[in-house]
Write a protein that holds these residues in place. Sequence first.
Motif, PDB file in Angstrom:
ATOM      1  N   LYS A   7      90.630 -21.083  19.843  1.00 45.58           N
ATOM      2  CA  LYS A   7      91.741 -20.355  19.220  1.00 45.58           C
ATOM      3  C   LYS A   7      91.681 -20.458  17.696  1.00 45.58           C
ATOM      4  N   ASP A  11      91.917 -17.236  15.107  1.00 46.36           N
ATOM      5  CA  ASP A  11      92.916 -17.086  14.045  1.00 46.36           C
ATOM      6  C   ASP A  11      92.280 -17.056  12.656  1.00 46.36           C
ATOM      7  N   GLU A  21      90.914 -14.893  28.273  1.00 44.09           N
ATOM      8  CA  GLU A  21      92.009 -15.486  27.490  1.00 44.09           C
ATOM      9  C   GLU A  21      92.418 -16.868  27.998  1.00 44.09           C
ATOM     10  N   ILE A  24      91.097 -19.903  25.987  1.00 40.53           N
ATOM     11  CA  ILE A  24      91.228 -19.823  24.535  1.00 40.53           C
ATOM     12  C   ILE A  24      91.407 -21.191  23.885  1.00 40.53           C
ATOM     13  N   ASN A  25      91.791 -22.192  24.663  1.00 41.09           N
ATOM     14  CA  ASN A  25      91.963 -23.544  24.118  1.00 41.09           C
ATOM     15  C   ASN A  25      90.789 -24.454  24.431  1.00 41.09           C
TER      16      ASN A  25
END
Length: 310
Positions: A7, A11, A21, A24-25
């Motif tokens: 993530k 960003d 998705e 994502i972490n």
Amino acid sequence: MARVRTKDLLDTFDLELISGEEGINRPIVTSDLSRPGIELAGYFEYYPSERVQLLGTTEMSFFETLSPAERVNRMNDLCRDLTPCIIITRGYEIPDELIEASERESVPVMRSNSKTTRLFSHLTNFLESKLAPTTAVHGVLVDIYGVGVMITGKSGVGKSETALELVKRGHRLVADDCVEIRQEDQDTLVGNAPELIEHLLEIRGLGIINVMTLFGAGAVRSNKKISLVINLELWEKNKQYDRVGLDEEVIKIIDTNVTRLTVPVRPGRNLAVIIEVASMNFRLKKMGVNAAEQFSDRLNNTISRGHEDL
């Protein structure tokens, strides 16, 4: 706890999330990146699945030459449990085979409009900075004539007061009380202040002062490479201190050796001037001018001539 996750890339680099998705972490554990060209050709024996995977023009154009069955197999093999993400560069269309495999294995697939080599460089710099070995040292870091000088010593010895005098003399404060250090390269240590105390100095009797507010933006900087450590200690009458400067002491911080000088403290000594001169002398040594060695050579020559005259 992981210091960098997928993530963070999404960003920081304004990437477009296409699929996967749920992952994502996922943690990113290495700054090394991979362009899996040989893997797309079918060789996965040494596939570095723990790396961020970048697919650019070369990889995507080769993928188009594969048969439908090979495309499915290659994308299934690319998406592993350890794979933090797969990034498609230059805004290319995402193959359906990759979307299906990434959704099944929860591997984030992202797209960037940047050129592959440029994004590769930016990602590497970002990850090396975030994943570099770090430590924290009690001390003060000041930029003196371009030399990053970290002043250490026991509490109350005068580190912050010396830093304040150095700032008044035109030098720049990086950190006071706590210096966060990261090893960006094999022999490169970079120090900065914790966000909570950035630009602040604690002076006993005055309290907390904001150096940037008092002296301006030119009196501070956010980070600096550490080149010299000066340790302040109370003067001990029976201790022998270096008076010539031929012996160079080093201190190991993380995996890097840094030159260290020990400066005794007692009333009447102008520590700011001493540290300022030590920084200039350090720069001269790096340029090949060593006053201690020159003095030693002169002394030896004088002694030799004296013996010849006897």
